[in-house]
Design a protein around this motif. Structure first.
Motif, short mmCIF file in Angstrom:
data_model
loop_
_atom_site.label_atom_id
_atom_site.label_comp_id
_atom_site.label_asym_id
_atom_site.label_seq_id
_atom_site.Cartn_x
_atom_site.Cartn_y
_atom_site.Cartn_z
N HIS A 79 147.82 62.90 -41.38
CA HIS A 79 146.52 63.06 -42.06
C HIS A 79 145.56 63.93 -41.25
CE1 HIS A 79 146.79 59.43 -45.03
NE2 HIS A 79 147.94 60.03 -44.88
N GLU A 132 150.62 58.37 -53.97
CA GLU A 132 150.83 57.36 -52.92
C GLU A 132 149.56 57.15 -52.12
OE1 GLU A 132 151.37 55.38 -49.35
OE2 GLU A 132 150.96 57.52 -49.33
N GLU A 133 148.77 58.23 -51.96
CA GLU A 133 147.58 58.16 -51.11
C GLU A 133 146.45 57.37 -51.80
OE1 GLU A 133 147.69 58.91 -48.10
OE2 GLU A 133 149.22 60.45 -47.84
N CYS A 188 150.14 64.63 -45.12
CA CYS A 188 151.11 63.53 -44.99
C CYS A 188 152.52 64.07 -45.22
CB CYS A 188 150.78 62.40 -45.95
SG CYS A 188 151.16 60.75 -45.29
N HIS A 208 153.95 65.24 -47.88
CA HIS A 208 154.65 64.82 -49.11
C HIS A 208 155.33 66.00 -49.83
CE1 HIS A 208 152.13 60.86 -49.45
NE2 HIS A 208 152.80 60.96 -48.31
ZN LIG Z 1 149.47 59.46 -46.04
#
Ligand SMILES: [Zn+2]
Ligand SMILES: [Zn+2]
Length: 492
Positions: free
Chosen positions: A425, A182-183, A145, A147
């Motif tokens: 993802h 967050e996931e 993602c 991050h």
């Molecule tokens: Zn994500």
């Protein structure tokens, strides 16, 4: 005389020509000032980011090389926290009692401009920085993602703004929110509950994607639930009548769920996996478990859909003669947008400009795109250089930035860290997040964040306007999380 007159005429003509040229210059200057308002902070802010891109690029790569999943981001959080501390930020650790959540701030008083950073990875997405599927460590997590770029760009922007505020003696506070998990872990929800966002004037966030655009769509509110069925085991051939199958409970539930799909609003999403379905076919399963996520762009509608999902679970238990219990493990709200912040981010994305690949990076992007299916026609290779208009069509995903947007005016945008068409993802997004392509998108994000924060700090009236707009957008509704009040942050 004639000669004298000639000189006189010549001088007069020259004078008139000079006056015309001067007027023309004035008109042109006025026109360009109207097209591009004078923004004295722009050049120093961009320079402050440029001076630190290498350092923060290295940090993003270090986080990428040590991917850590939700609530386990000890190294990743420490890298960002230590860098902010070294740049003079005051650090509050252990926000909401979470070891990997922190706040870093500099300055004092209003306006308080927050920038959100994320740094958690996804399980199973380990990948090398090459355009073919090859794990770095088989089965390990990876930054699918992006991050690693998210956290580093946001911290870079906060540091650049701090140095600018300091050198220009501008009042106000710049704050970095280190938000874990967050996931699916909903780190921000626990930080909201600990009042971490309450006094912020405006919060800015971004997300790595395959395009540059200010965000104006609601995303999806979601609820994640775990349903456990308990029955009675028995010999499946010798005494099936004595058994009550927990798996039957799940099968009835999923049948009802799949019929339900036809009678819910179009934008609804319901997806599940059976995480436990029994041990052997000759034993009637005593326990079975299903993990499910339901989503809809409007949380109020999602609440009524969720009631109907619970009915399917109860029907499963009733018809199979088992018992059922469930827990909500995570829930995010949809995102509320503030029109003046959408315009602010769009303006500053355009002032920053898009991503420009070197020939080697273009070759990488071409190779990666060959691995993709259903490439979007409106996003050809090269579109990473452009800024797209803010999108209103739905993004079928969820984020806990949505929750933040209900408690403080929040601006959100996307930067092209991945070649156009790259799905999130996946091993492909993980690969790009570790390369210079990802880091170029990260710089676009950092510049857009820093310019926007500086604009808000130099013009507090803009922050006040954002609050007015935001109040209109939320329209007297209050923030409500469907996550139970007694739920504690926990790794998934
Ligand atoms: Zn994500
Ligand atoms: Zn993400």
């Amino acid at each position: 005389m004639a000669a004298y007159l000639g000189i006189w005429r010549y001088t007069k003509t020259l004078r008139i020509a000079m006056i015309i040229a001067h007027l023309l210059l004035l008109v042109l200057t006025a026109a360009s000032a109207a097209a591009q308002p004078l923004r004295p902070f722009e050049a120093p802010i961009l320079a402050a980011v440029d001076a630190r891109t290498e350092r923060f690029g290295q940090i993003s790569r270090q986080i990428w090389e040590h991917p850590e999943t939700g609530y386990q981001e000890f190294k990743s959080a420490a890298l960002l926290r230590d860098e902010l501390k070294a740049n003079g930020f005051r650090i509050t650790e252990n926000v909401a009692g979470i070891p990997t959540a922190f706040i870093a701030e500099w300055g004092s008083g209003a306006p308080i401009i927050g920038i959100i950073g994320e740094y958690d990875a996804l399980p199973g997405l380990s990948q090398q920085d090459i355009p073919q599927r090859q794990a770095r460590v088989e089965g390990a997590p990876g930054h699918g993602c992006g991050h690693n770029l998210f956290g580093a760009a946001s911290a870079l922007a906060a540091v650049a703004v701090k140095h600018h505020l300091e050198s220009t003696r501008t009042p106000g506070t710049i704050r970095f929110y280190g938000t874990p998990a967050e996931e699916g872990g909903g780190g921000k929800i626990y930080m909201i509950r600990a009042n971490a966002f309450q006094d912020a004037s405006v919060v800015l966030a971004w997300h790595p994607l395959d395009r540059n655009e200010a965000d104006n769509n609601p995303w999806l509110a979601n609820v994640s639930g775990r349903f456990r069925f308990t029955g009675r085991s028995a010999h499946a051939a010798a005494s099936p009548d004595a058994g009550r199958s927990a798996l039957d409970g799940i099968e009835i539930m999923t049948h009802a769920l799949n019929l339900l799909r036809e009678h819910v609003p179009q934008e609804t999403r319901i997806h599940y996996v059976i995480t436990k379905g029994g041990d052997a076919p000759n034993i009637v399963p005593e326990t079975a478990e299903l993990s499910l996520i339901a989503r809809h762009p409007d949380q109020r509608q999602l609440e009524s859909i969720w009631e109907r999902v619970l009915n399917t679970a109860q029907a499963g238990a009733l018809a199979s003669g088992t018992t059922m219990n469930f827990e909500i493990s995570s829930s995010y709200t949809n995102m509320v947008h503030t029109p003046s912040l959408v315009a602010l981010l769009d303006r500053n994305l355009r002032a920053t400009g898009g991503v420009h690949y070197s020939p080697e990076e273009r070759t990488f992007a071409e190779a990666l795109r060959k691995r993709m299916v259903d490439l979007p026609e409106d996003l050809p290779l090269g579109s990473e250089r452009e800024i797209q208009p803010p999108r209103r069509d739905l993004v079928y995903a969820s984020t806990d930035v949505g929750d933040v947007s209900w408690v403080v005016p929040t601006g959100h945008f996307h930067a092209a860290t991945f070649p156009p068409g790259t799905p999130l993802h996946t091993w492909m997004s993980t690969a790009a997040a570790g390369t210079s392509l990802g880091r170029k998108g990260m710089v676009v994000a950092a510049k857009t964040l820093a310019l926007s924060a500086a604009e808000l700090l130099h013009n507090p009236q803009l922050a006040a306007q954002a609050r007015q707009d935001w109040l209109k957008s939320i329209n007297n509704r209050t923030y409500k999380s469907l996550l139970p009040a007694d739920r504690k942050p926990a790794p998934r």
